[in-house]
Design an enzyme around this catalytic site. Structure first.
Site, PDB file in Angstrom:
ATOM      1  N   ASP A 382       0.852  -1.187   0.000  1.00 51.54           N
ATOM      2  CA  ASP A 382       0.000   0.000   0.000  1.00 51.54           C
ATOM      3  C   ASP A 382       0.891   1.241   0.000  1.00 51.54           C
ATOM      4  O   ASP A 382       1.771   1.364  -0.855  1.00 51.54           O
ATOM      5  CB  ASP A 382      -0.945  -0.071   1.216  1.00 51.54           C
ATOM      6  CG  ASP A 382      -1.981   1.030   1.253  1.00 51.54           C
ATOM      7  OD1 ASP A 382      -2.971   0.944   0.509  1.00 51.54           O
ATOM      8  OD2 ASP A 382      -1.792   1.987   2.037  1.00 51.54           O
ATOM      9  N   HIS A 545      -7.442  -6.701   0.259  1.00 51.07           N
ATOM     10  CA  HIS A 545      -6.349  -5.735   0.184  1.00 51.07           C
ATOM     11  C   HIS A 545      -5.252  -6.000   1.205  1.00 51.07           C
ATOM     12  O   HIS A 545      -4.058  -5.881   0.898  1.00 51.07           O
ATOM     13  CB  HIS A 545      -6.903  -4.320   0.367  1.00 51.07           C
ATOM     14  CG  HIS A 545      -5.848  -3.255   0.339  1.00 51.07           C
ATOM     15  ND1 HIS A 545      -5.108  -2.968  -0.787  1.00 51.07           N
ATOM     16  CD2 HIS A 545      -5.394  -2.413   1.318  1.00 51.07           C
ATOM     17  CE1 HIS A 545      -4.248  -1.994  -0.516  1.00 51.07           C
ATOM     18  NE2 HIS A 545      -4.406  -1.640   0.753  1.00 51.07           N
TER      19      HIS A 545
END
Length: 564
Positions: A382, A545
């Site tokens: 991320d 994610h």
């Protein structure tokens, strides 16, 4: 392969987990059983190294010889994607390393403790032996009642096992059951049986089934079938899927990914699974890197690997991956980035460069140098992947290998920005606004950040550390500064790199989560990265994610294969 083909029809109608058949291996039977079981056990080991898509493609192609076109239709992928998955699967299989040899004396000791606690119904003792996030698989062979889904957690698993010796099962009273430790599939295991009374004469007879070693745990009742001379005898046994643990760095027991996936994490410090403490055995300290102090956890002996978290997590997001990498022979360093978690907050500058990826990357180089690692592999997820990229671009002689997870360069994302990106990633632009985001988040940080964050999936300690961070106004402001720098100085730095023709010189791996939106946004995410890295490879991982929390096993396998 013949055994797998012969059971195909049976598997189609059986609902629930499927585990290898337990076979008693006392006396001279051990060698024969090892040969008989080699295919099924080997297949499970191999499949554990693959992503779900690769696993399906591998089995359908290699075992059942289904064509690529038929597989593509079955898994709802293009034929080209299926061919690529088949190629990756074969490469993963070829690259597999041997499993570690178990410490049998330690294994037997914990097995006996587990057996005594389970047969005595001692839930507290069982919870001491089980990992907090242990996963229990059961296989009733389609004949007796069993859980058809994973039983997760030490408390639930302990209650399940304690009940095996105290609760009536399939009409059999506890007094009519017998249990003993036997050798099963070459390891010490637990065998339960039903006592059947014959008339006349009245001697007892036991119909037995078996189990493999409880360095991991997965109970499995089966049915012995009716006898023409006696009542039907239901055999109940705990199939304790054997895990191979061995001595690893700093005397840690090493347990491979197969064991962890099916039943928890194997033996550690006399327990089944990892200690209840997050980052057990890691040093947790603060290190002065100049402008700020960083909170960092590190452990291991071997090639150094730096794990860089994303937003709004802290270094604790790696708590399921870091110990696995240590067990595989790496030194692992998990800092909180400046501004995040318990690390120091830099003075805010008008251009937000105090939170730029260049500034954070500089922190990481100094941190690793202080810890004695002048060169290292960098892994970023991320927002952390932007830091890892900046590390590799600004310090090419320091970063030996680069892994980026679930992200593309900021400048590439902005260059491709369309209405969909603006809608789905609106927070990039909202967070860049002055003051308003801080005020909005402060009203209810849990509602803003925590709608999808759950202690069950994150791990309780990781979840509490996450909540501590999002409830700290200074940390929230620093995290927002990360985004403000992203749209400004970080984008400018990347655009300057492209104009100068700078690329990542070290081998680079890009991994993306199948249930994230990388493919939806960019089609082939690897294509976005190709202009940035001279030596690039990559593939998807089945996950949402937060892959380090949701699928640490497959992520660890991918990292180990690339970094080793």
């Amino acid at each position: 392969m013949d055994r797998l083909r012969s059971t195909r029809r049976k598997r189609e109608t059986y609902v629930g987990p499927w585990l290898p058949e337990p076979i008693l291996t006392t006396g001279d039977t051990a060698d024969a059983v090892t040969t008989v079981e080699s295919v099924s056990m080997a297949m499970l080991v191999v499949l554990e190294t693959l992503s779900p898509l690769e696993r399906a493609v591998f089995v359908l192609k290699e075992v059942f010889d289904v064509s690529h076109a038929e597989i593509a239709e079955a898994v709802d992928r293009s034929e080209s994607a299926v061919r690529q998955a088949a190629h990756r699967a074969r490469e993963h299989v070829r690259a597999r390393r041997p499993r570690f040899v178990a410490d049998r004396s330690r294994q037997h000791e914990v097995t006996r403790r587990f057996f005594a606690a389970a047969t005595g119904g001692d839930i507290n003792a069982l919870m001491e032996l089980l990992s907090p996030d242990v996963a229990l698989w059961t296989d009733g062979d389609g004949k007796v009642r069993q859980a058809t889904r994973l039983v997760v957690g030490a408390q639930t698993g302990a209650a399940w096992f304690a009940a095996t010796g105290t609760v009536t099962y399939q009409g059999v009273e506890p007094a009519d059951m017998i249990a003993e430790l036997v050798e099963i599939n070459g390891g010490l295991g637990w065998c339960s049986a039903v006592r059947v009374v014959w008339s006349p004469p009245p001697p007892s007879r036991s119909t037995r089934a078996a189990a493999s070693s409880p360095s991991t745990t997965s109970p499995t009742p089966t049915n012995s079938g009716p006898s023409p001379k006696a009542p039907r005898a239901t055999s109940v046994h705990a199939e304790l899927f054997r895990g191979d643990a061995g001595d690893g760095p700093r005397g840690r027991d090493r347990v491979d990914a197969l064991t962890r996936r099916y039943v928890g994490a194997g033996l550690r410090d006399g327990r089944l699974g990892y200690s209840s403490r997050m980052f057990d055995g890691f040093t947790d300290e603060r290190v002065d890197v100049g402008e700020v102090e960083l909170r960092v956890r590190h452990a291991g002996q071997g090639p150094p690997v730096l794990l860089i978290h994303g937003h709004p997590r802290t270094g604790s997001t790696w708590h399921r991956v870091a110990p696995r990498l240590v067990d595989r022979g790496f030194t692992v360093v998990c800092p909180d980035m400046r501004g995040y978690g318990r690390s120091g907050k830099a003075k805010i500058l008008p251009d937000h460069s105090q939170q730029s990826k260049r500034a954070v990357a500089g922190d990481m180089v100094r941190l690793m140098d202080v810890l004695g690692h002048p060169t290292f592999a960098a892994v970023g997820h991320d927002r952390g992947c932007y830091v890892a990229l900046r590390l590799a671009l600004d310090h090419p002689d320091v970063v030996s290998r680069l892994v980026v997870l679930d992200g593309v360069p900021i400048s590439e994302a902005l260059a491709r920005c369309d209405a969909r990106f603006a809608h789905d990633w609106y927070h990039w632009f909202f967070f860049a606004q002055p003051d308003r985001p801080e005020r909005a988040i402060a009203v209810d940080p849990d509602a803003w950040y925590g709608s999808k964050a759950q202690p069950q999936s994150m791990g309780a300690e990781n979840y509490e550390e996450f909540r501590e961070a999002i409830h700290d106004p200074a940390t929230v402001r620093a995290m927002l500064e990360d985004y403000r720098a992203g749209l400004g100085v970080d984008r400018q730095h990347e655009e300057a790199d492209r104009r100068a023709g700078r690329t990542v010189r070290c081998p680079t791996l890009f991994l993306w989560s199948t249930r994230d939106d990388m493919e939806d946004l960019y089609g082939d995410p690897l294509a976005v990265w190709r202009p940035w890295a001279d030596d690039l490879r990559g593939h998807p991982i089945e996950s949402g994610h937060h892959v380090a929390e949701e699928n640490p096993d497959d992520l660890t396998v991918a990292l180990h294969g690339f970094l080793a």
